[in-house]
Design a protein around this motif. Structure first.
Motif, mmCIF file in Angstrom:
data_model
loop_
_atom_site.group_PDB
_atom_site.id
_atom_site.type_symbol
_atom_site.label_atom_id
_atom_site.label_comp_id
_atom_site.label_asym_id
_atom_site.label_seq_id
_atom_site.Cartn_x
_atom_site.Cartn_y
_atom_site.Cartn_z
ATOM 1 N N ASP A 131 0.825 -1.211 0.000
ATOM 2 C CA ASP A 131 0.000 0.000 0.000
ATOM 3 C C ASP A 131 0.855 1.256 0.000
ATOM 4 O OD1 ASP A 131 -2.759 -1.227 0.403
ATOM 5 O OD2 ASP A 131 -1.645 -2.087 2.088
ATOM 6 N N THR A 132 2.094 1.138 0.454
ATOM 7 C CA THR A 132 2.987 2.301 0.507
ATOM 8 C C THR A 132 4.372 1.901 0.021
ATOM 9 O OG1 THR A 132 3.801 1.889 2.768
ATOM 10 C CG2 THR A 132 1.759 3.167 2.543
ATOM 11 N N ALA A 133 5.092 2.886 -0.486
ATOM 12 C CA ALA A 133 6.491 2.694 -0.867
ATOM 13 C C ALA A 133 7.190 4.037 -0.741
ATOM 14 C CB ALA A 133 6.610 2.175 -2.300
ATOM 15 N N ALA A 134 8.427 4.014 -0.271
ATOM 16 C CA ALA A 134 9.141 5.274 -0.055
ATOM 17 C C ALA A 134 10.645 5.073 -0.168
ATOM 18 C CB ALA A 134 8.811 5.859 1.326
ATOM 19 N N ILE A 135 11.312 6.132 -0.596
ATOM 20 C CA ILE A 135 12.766 6.177 -0.623
ATOM 21 C C ILE A 135 13.230 7.335 0.246
ATOM 22 C CG2 ILE A 135 14.782 6.708 -2.052
ATOM 23 C CD1 ILE A 135 13.552 5.142 -4.295
ATOM 24 N N ALA A 170 11.101 10.497 -1.989
ATOM 25 C CA ALA A 170 10.034 10.117 -2.926
ATOM 26 C C ALA A 170 9.152 9.091 -2.229
ATOM 27 C CB ALA A 170 10.620 9.540 -4.212
ATOM 28 N N ALA A 171 7.849 9.139 -2.495
ATOM 29 C CA ALA A 171 6.938 8.220 -1.813
ATOM 30 C C ALA A 171 5.661 8.028 -2.610
ATOM 31 C CB ALA A 171 6.607 8.740 -0.409
ATOM 32 N N LYS A 172 5.058 6.865 -2.423
ATOM 33 C CA LYS A 172 3.739 6.546 -2.938
ATOM 34 C C LYS A 172 2.910 6.020 -1.770
ATOM 35 C CE LYS A 172 4.613 7.453 -7.256
ATOM 36 N NZ LYS A 172 3.901 8.505 -8.012
ATOM 37 N N GLY A 173 1.793 6.688 -1.523
ATOM 38 C CA GLY A 173 0.983 6.315 -0.372
ATOM 39 C C GLY A 173 1.428 6.984 0.907
ATOM 40 N N LEU A 174 2.619 7.572 0.887
ATOM 41 C CA LEU A 174 3.153 8.307 2.046
ATOM 42 C C LEU A 174 3.694 9.656 1.596
ATOM 43 C CD1 LEU A 174 5.161 5.427 3.805
ATOM 44 C CD2 LEU A 174 3.017 6.435 4.614
ATOM 45 N N GLU A 175 3.005 10.274 0.640
ATOM 46 C CA GLU A 175 3.502 11.534 0.078
ATOM 47 C C GLU A 175 3.689 12.611 1.129
ATOM 48 O OE1 GLU A 175 1.626 9.242 -3.254
ATOM 49 O OE2 GLU A 175 1.113 9.691 -1.151
ATOM 50 N N ASP A 176 2.904 12.548 2.206
ATOM 51 C CA ASP A 176 3.011 13.575 3.242
ATOM 52 C C ASP A 176 4.377 13.599 3.904
ATOM 53 O OD1 ASP A 176 0.547 14.578 2.832
ATOM 54 O OD2 ASP A 176 -0.372 13.826 4.673
ATOM 55 N N GLU A 177 5.048 12.444 3.992
ATOM 56 C CA GLU A 177 6.341 12.461 4.661
ATOM 57 C C GLU A 177 7.392 13.200 3.833
ATOM 58 O OE1 GLU A 177 8.744 8.334 3.668
ATOM 59 O OE2 GLU A 177 7.557 8.422 5.512
ATOM 60 N N VAL A 178 7.223 13.231 2.503
ATOM 61 C CA VAL A 178 8.106 14.021 1.657
ATOM 62 C C VAL A 178 7.760 15.495 1.789
ATOM 63 C CG1 VAL A 178 8.901 14.439 -0.700
ATOM 64 C CG2 VAL A 178 8.409 12.101 0.057
ATOM 65 N N ARG A 179 6.472 15.807 1.704
ATOM 66 C CA ARG A 179 6.031 17.194 1.748
ATOM 67 C C ARG A 179 6.352 17.843 3.085
ATOM 68 N NH1 ARG A 179 1.738 19.807 3.428
ATOM 69 N NH2 ARG A 179 0.742 17.920 4.173
ATOM 70 N N MET A 194 3.665 19.572 12.316
ATOM 71 C CA MET A 194 3.951 19.217 10.930
ATOM 72 C C MET A 194 2.970 18.178 10.400
ATOM 73 S SD MET A 194 6.254 21.351 10.472
ATOM 74 C CE MET A 194 6.656 20.993 8.774
ATOM 75 N N LEU A 195 2.488 17.314 11.279
ATOM 76 C CA LEU A 195 1.533 16.285 10.857
ATOM 77 C C LEU A 195 0.226 16.914 10.403
ATOM 78 C CD1 LEU A 195 1.448 13.201 10.691
ATOM 79 C CD2 LEU A 195 0.349 13.171 12.928
ATOM 80 N N ASP A 196 -0.061 18.124 10.895
ATOM 81 C CA ASP A 196 -1.314 18.794 10.559
ATOM 82 C C ASP A 196 -1.180 19.707 9.339
ATOM 83 O OD1 ASP A 196 -4.111 19.375 11.311
ATOM 84 O OD2 ASP A 196 -3.384 21.415 11.651
ATOM 85 N N LEU A 197 0.025 19.777 8.751
ATOM 86 C CA LEU A 197 0.215 20.647 7.590
ATOM 87 C C LEU A 197 -0.762 20.280 6.476
ATOM 88 C CD1 LEU A 197 3.945 21.381 6.713
ATOM 89 C CD2 LEU A 197 2.107 23.009 7.085
ATOM 90 N N GLU A 198 -1.296 21.284 5.849
ATOM 91 C CA GLU A 198 -2.268 21.082 4.775
ATOM 92 C C GLU A 198 -1.674 20.272 3.632
ATOM 93 O OE1 GLU A 198 -3.470 24.465 2.244
ATOM 94 O OE2 GLU A 198 -5.443 24.160 3.124
ATOM 95 N N ALA A 199 -2.448 19.340 3.113
ATOM 96 C CA ALA A 199 -1.972 18.518 1.999
ATOM 97 C C ALA A 199 -1.874 19.348 0.725
ATOM 98 C CB ALA A 199 -2.917 17.335 1.795
#
Length: 397
Positions: free
Chosen positions: A41-45, A59-68, A376-381
């Protein structure tokens, strides 16, 4: 799985067409293929910042927020940090709160993880991991396939190319922002910086430094504009403020001197700044603001609120200001002070007071790193158009 099926899966991540993609597209495509092939469900570098000893979400898929949100983890900490430290695959079959330090993984509901090290020319350069929302083991074939994908990225040059770009931005950032916050007796500190564009640096900054007599100087500021040009101006202003902090004991006087410098040498560069001095016994803090947003203060037993400060004009507005003001505020034990730039709270469809009120809901008398993570977890997507700087100080005792 038959031999033919295994070979087909391997070909999907070693397809020669991948080598014709640029670094960004290659990583995105690779993560998409790996996630699909492993039923994840997720992948990340995460790439290694050797200077800081940290892994940086790239870079991430399913976890894009951790990059942003600019997620970082120290080598040796958490799941990805363990992969980097051991340089071996790591599998978690039932993820619990004690297994990871990235709150985004828990918020996403990831229950199983598989991670492998990424090497380029024999050097560790990052970590590739996948996750599923259900607990359970990955197979030996899954481990082999994920390691093959990591090796493919390194050999193709995608990781090295992205890492070179990232390293250049980090080198600039390190020269302008503190590489590590200082260790201060009686004070717990944490900070974040997230650029609002691809280059990786801009005009927002924070700073923390020792002063004579056991005092502590803290700064947050914002130079108008974006990118390298704003970063260069910011670096000059930061250096000037440090110099003035050594010759003036009052924050208002320091900002008065800095305003004169900006108007003379940095004409046309509007700058907001907040400079504060923490008393040697940490019982109080004296603050002056040059057009900057008010810091938030959370004392034990009280809700967080913006500190009521005179908001003097920004630096460099082109007119001489007759006097600047400084305010002394009590800082009881366990109090938390949060300084930030407008990129954290400003939204196009609302007045900025709404954003400040929203931010105050995440400020509690807790450890500085926990407060940072919650904010940071609450930052707008969505993509950012403005830089974000955040500095949190907690008085320990």
């Amino acid at each position: 799985m038959t031999q033919d099926e295994r070979l087909s899966r391997m070909e999907a991540v070693t397809d020669a067409t991948l080598s014709r993609l640029d670094a960004s597209d290659l990583l995105d495509e690779l993560l998409d293929r790996v996630r699909d092939l492993l039923g994840a469900d997720t992948a990340a570098i995460l790439l290694l910042d050797e200077h800081a000893g940290q892994l940086v979400a790239t870079a991430a898929k399913g976890l894009e927020d951790e990059v942003r949100r600019g997620f970082r983890v120290a080598v040796g900490r958490g799941f990805a940090g363990r992969v980097a430290m051991t340089r071996r695959p790591v599998m978690l079959t039932d993820v619990g709160p004690g297994d990871v330090v990235n709150p985004i993984l828990l918020a996403k509901g990831v229950r199983s993880l598989l991670g492998v090290p990424v090497f380029a020319a024999g050097d560790l350069v990052g970590v590739l991991h996948v996750g599923r929302l259900t607990p359970g083991p990955f197979t030996a074939d899954d481990v082999h396939l994920l390691q093959l994908a990591a090796d493919r990225a390194g050999v193709a040059g995608a990781i090295r190319s992205r890492r070179l770009d990232q390293s250049a931005a980090l080198a600039v950032q390190r020269s302008l922002l503190p590489e590590r916050l200082p260790t201060i007796p009686g004070v717990d500190l944490a900070a974040r910086y997230i650029p609002g564009h691809d280059f990786g640096i801009g005009g927002d900054w924070y700073d923390v430094f020792h002063l004579d007599g056991g005092r502590l100087g803290i700064v947050i500021g914002d130079v108008s504009g974006h990118g390298l040009a704003s970063a260069v101006v910011m670096g000059r202003i930061r250096s000037a403020l440090r110099a003035y902090a050594l010759i003036a004991d009052d924050p208002a006087e320091v900002l008065t001197l800095l305003d004169r410098k900006v108007r003379h040498f940095e004409a046309g560069n509007l700058t907001t700044a907040l400079y504060a001095i923490v008393a040697p016994d940490r019982s109080s803090i004296r603050i002056s603001s040059a057009g900057h947003l008010p810091p938030l203060l959370a004392r034990p037993g009280e809700p967080a609120a913006a500190i009521d400060l005179p908001r003097d004009p920004p630096l460099g507005i082109g007119t001489h200001h007759l006097g600047r003001h400084a305010t002394t505020v009590a800082l009881p034990p366990s109090s938390v002070l949060v300084c930030y730039t407008d990129g954290l709270v400003e939204r196009r469809d609302e007045v900025i007071d709404v954003g400040i009120d929203r931010l105050s809901g995440h400020v509690r008398p807790e450890p500085a790193e926990a407060v940072c993570n919650g904010i940071m977890l609450d930052l707008e997507a969505g993509p950012r158009t403005d830089d974000v700087a955040l500095l949190v100080l907690r008085r320990e005792h």
